[in-house]
Design an enzyme around this catalytic site. Sequence first.
Site, PDB file in Angstrom:
ATOM      1  N   GLU A 156       0.833  -1.201   0.000  1.00  0.00           N
ATOM      2  CA  GLU A 156       0.000   0.000   0.000  1.00  0.00           C
ATOM      3  C   GLU A 156       0.873   1.258   0.000  1.00  0.00           C
ATOM      4  O   GLU A 156       1.648   1.473   0.938  1.00  0.00           O
ATOM      5  CB  GLU A 156      -0.913  -0.024   1.226  1.00  0.00           C
ATOM      6  CG  GLU A 156      -1.827  -1.257   1.272  1.00  0.00           C
ATOM      7  CD  GLU A 156      -2.392  -1.526   2.650  1.00  0.00           C
ATOM      8  OE1 GLU A 156      -2.090  -0.747   3.581  1.00  0.00           O
ATOM      9  OE2 GLU A 156      -3.132  -2.523   2.791  1.00  0.00           O
ATOM     10  N   LEU A 173      -5.783  -1.035  -0.483  1.00  0.00           N
ATOM     11  CA  LEU A 173      -5.691  -1.277   0.956  1.00  0.00           C
ATOM     12  C   LEU A 173      -6.374  -2.609   1.256  1.00  0.00           C
ATOM     13  O   LEU A 173      -7.532  -2.672   1.667  1.00  0.00           O
ATOM     14  CB  LEU A 173      -6.362  -0.149   1.737  1.00  0.00           C
ATOM     15  CG  LEU A 173      -5.784   1.245   1.533  1.00  0.00           C
ATOM     16  CD1 LEU A 173      -6.593   2.286   2.282  1.00  0.00           C
ATOM     17  CD2 LEU A 173      -4.328   1.292   1.984  1.00  0.00           C
ATOM     18  N   GLU A 195      -4.970  -6.235   2.781  1.00  0.00           N
ATOM     19  CA  GLU A 195      -3.877  -7.098   3.230  1.00  0.00           C
ATOM     20  C   GLU A 195      -4.062  -8.545   2.788  1.00  0.00           C
ATOM     21  O   GLU A 195      -3.081  -9.237   2.491  1.00  0.00           O
ATOM     22  CB  GLU A 195      -3.757  -7.016   4.750  1.00  0.00           C
ATOM     23  CG  GLU A 195      -3.186  -5.716   5.261  1.00  0.00           C
ATOM     24  CD  GLU A 195      -4.208  -4.591   5.322  1.00  0.00           C
ATOM     25  OE1 GLU A 195      -3.803  -3.427   5.488  1.00  0.00           O
ATOM     26  OE2 GLU A 195      -5.419  -4.889   5.200  1.00  0.00           O
ATOM     27  N   GLN A 244       1.510  -2.303   6.109  1.00  0.00           N
ATOM     28  CA  GLN A 244       1.898  -0.991   6.641  1.00  0.00           C
ATOM     29  C   GLN A 244       2.226  -1.023   8.130  1.00  0.00           C
ATOM     30  O   GLN A 244       3.165  -0.364   8.571  1.00  0.00           O
ATOM     31  CB  GLN A 244       0.801   0.035   6.376  1.00  0.00           C
ATOM     32  CG  GLN A 244       0.838   0.598   4.981  1.00  0.00           C
ATOM     33  CD  GLN A 244      -0.020   1.834   4.827  1.00  0.00           C
ATOM     34  OE1 GLN A 244      -0.819   2.193   5.706  1.00  0.00           O
ATOM     35  NE2 GLN A 244       0.131   2.502   3.702  1.00  0.00           N
ATOM     36  N   PHE A 245       1.458  -1.761   8.915  1.00  0.00           N
ATOM     37  CA  PHE A 245       1.716  -1.923  10.342  1.00  0.00           C
ATOM     38  C   PHE A 245       1.376  -3.357  10.729  1.00  0.00           C
ATOM     39  O   PHE A 245       0.444  -3.960  10.190  1.00  0.00           O
ATOM     40  CB  PHE A 245       0.869  -0.959  11.183  1.00  0.00           C
ATOM     41  CG  PHE A 245       1.257   0.478  11.052  1.00  0.00           C
ATOM     42  CD1 PHE A 245       2.179   1.052  11.920  1.00  0.00           C
ATOM     43  CD2 PHE A 245       0.701   1.271  10.057  1.00  0.00           C
ATOM     44  CE1 PHE A 245       2.530   2.385  11.800  1.00  0.00           C
ATOM     45  CE2 PHE A 245       1.051   2.602   9.924  1.00  0.00           C
ATOM     46  CZ  PHE A 245       1.979   3.158  10.796  1.00  0.00           C
ATOM     47  N   ILE A 255      -1.826  -7.110  10.045  1.00  0.00           N
ATOM     48  CA  ILE A 255      -1.340  -8.327   9.394  1.00  0.00           C
ATOM     49  C   ILE A 255      -2.336  -9.479   9.472  1.00  0.00           C
ATOM     50  O   ILE A 255      -2.246 -10.449   8.722  1.00  0.00           O
ATOM     51  CB  ILE A 255       0.016  -8.758  10.012  1.00  0.00           C
ATOM     52  CG1 ILE A 255       0.811  -9.625   9.025  1.00  0.00           C
ATOM     53  CG2 ILE A 255      -0.191  -9.495  11.331  1.00  0.00           C
ATOM     54  CD1 ILE A 255       2.233  -9.893   9.492  1.00  0.00           C
ATOM     55  N   PHE A 256      -3.329  -9.382  10.340  1.00  0.00           N
ATOM     56  CA  PHE A 256      -4.198 -10.524  10.600  1.00  0.00           C
ATOM     57  C   PHE A 256      -5.027 -10.963   9.394  1.00  0.00           C
ATOM     58  O   PHE A 256      -5.243 -12.169   9.213  1.00  0.00           O
ATOM     59  CB  PHE A 256      -5.083 -10.247  11.815  1.00  0.00           C
ATOM     60  CG  PHE A 256      -4.276 -10.000  13.057  1.00  0.00           C
ATOM     61  CD1 PHE A 256      -3.626 -11.041  13.686  1.00  0.00           C
ATOM     62  CD2 PHE A 256      -4.121  -8.720  13.562  1.00  0.00           C
ATOM     63  CE1 PHE A 256      -2.840 -10.825  14.807  1.00  0.00           C
ATOM     64  CE2 PHE A 256      -3.335  -8.488  14.678  1.00  0.00           C
ATOM     65  CZ  PHE A 256      -2.703  -9.541  15.306  1.00  0.00           C
ATOM     66  N   PRO A 257      -5.501 -10.068   8.525  1.00  0.00           N
ATOM     67  CA  PRO A 257      -6.180 -10.549   7.320  1.00  0.00           C
ATOM     68  C   PRO A 257      -5.278 -11.387   6.413  1.00  0.00           C
ATOM     69  O   PRO A 257      -5.777 -12.159   5.585  1.00  0.00           O
ATOM     70  CB  PRO A 257      -6.616  -9.251   6.616  1.00  0.00           C
ATOM     71  CG  PRO A 257      -6.721  -8.252   7.706  1.00  0.00           C
ATOM     72  CD  PRO A 257      -5.615  -8.603   8.655  1.00  0.00           C
ATOM     73  N   HIS A 309      -1.495   0.247  15.675  1.00  0.00           N
ATOM     74  CA  HIS A 309      -0.253   0.641  15.016  1.00  0.00           C
ATOM     75  C   HIS A 309       0.981   0.346  15.870  1.00  0.00           C
ATOM     76  O   HIS A 309       2.081   0.744  15.506  1.00  0.00           O
ATOM     77  CB  HIS A 309      -0.285   2.139  14.693  1.00  0.00           C
ATOM     78  CG  HIS A 309      -1.251   2.514  13.611  1.00  0.00           C
ATOM     79  ND1 HIS A 309      -2.596   2.418  13.784  1.00  0.00           N
ATOM     80  CD2 HIS A 309      -1.048   2.980  12.354  1.00  0.00           C
ATOM     81  CE1 HIS A 309      -3.203   2.830  12.666  1.00  0.00           C
ATOM     82  NE2 HIS A 309      -2.283   3.153  11.789  1.00  0.00           N
TER      83      HIS A 309
END
Length: 329
Positions: A31, A60, A62, A84-85, A89-91, A131
Amino acid sequence: MSNDAITLLEAINLAMARAMEDDPDVVLLGEDIGTNGGVFRATAGLKDRFGERRVIDTPLAETMIAGLAVGMATQGIRPVAEIQFMGFIFPAFEHLVAHAARMRHRTRSRLSCPMVLRAPFGGGIHAPEHHSESTEALLAHIPGLRVVVPSSPARAYGLLLAAIRSDDPVIFLEPKRIYRASKTLIEDNGEALPLDSCFTLREGTDITLISWGAMVSETLAAADALAEEGISCEVIDVACLNPMDHATLLASVSKTGRCVIVHEAPHHGGLGAEIAATLSEQILTRLQAPPRRVTGHDTVMPYYRNEMLYLPDTDDIIIAVRETMEYAG
């Protein structure tokens, strides 16, 4: 070839540029990584240098980023994807856990998954919710995923090069609190560092301090302060969380007999507990005190006004070391 003093963030950029120069199959995606150079500017200048077909701005999404990376990796491309953070990351977990980590096993080594997923992680930058996460233990628990955390510009450069060249999927977690904290002379020589080794940053005889990521800075500062009290600390940067170099940790703690493990992730279920268990199982009779952990709290990372109350600091480490040294059984 450069030989300049650069930050950890600049070392990451340098490593990606070097990898893309050396191998036309290396591509970047994420992204805002192209035109804007990423939220932290880790990819600044790379789209202009290598073109939009190799530095790809994505929506956007993930889940899509991770899925694209897995698909590319199985077809001979070496993707370096950015989340990005870490809190976002969970998706991507479905693709990482169910596909990337299992690809070689599933196909009986017919296919591998040479992808890198980069993600800034950890607290200390006054960020909003989601974040500042430090959930590396979740990823290190997954067989088939390498998990790597640099703590200096030199290790960022060498470890990221190794990650991109690896035929395994690598999660490359970047401690954003120290992105620009210091500068180190880096020679852009293309030399990688091992992905399965700890780094002994300071030799010592009385106690071993074990850490990774941003907390290595506080750990080294504590070792300096304790040296003035006559306590000799050996400091080890774990760096590669999976697979972990237990041999180096066991050898060091066998020598010193005492250990304090430092990480900013929550106390319960953190990798500090895994290290402490390994030490207790393997060298219990050589321990002069129980392994001690200095960690974040078992709470959600608080908003920025309280985040420094959550993060361990140098004084916390010093107190833990003193108490461990005084342990009488």
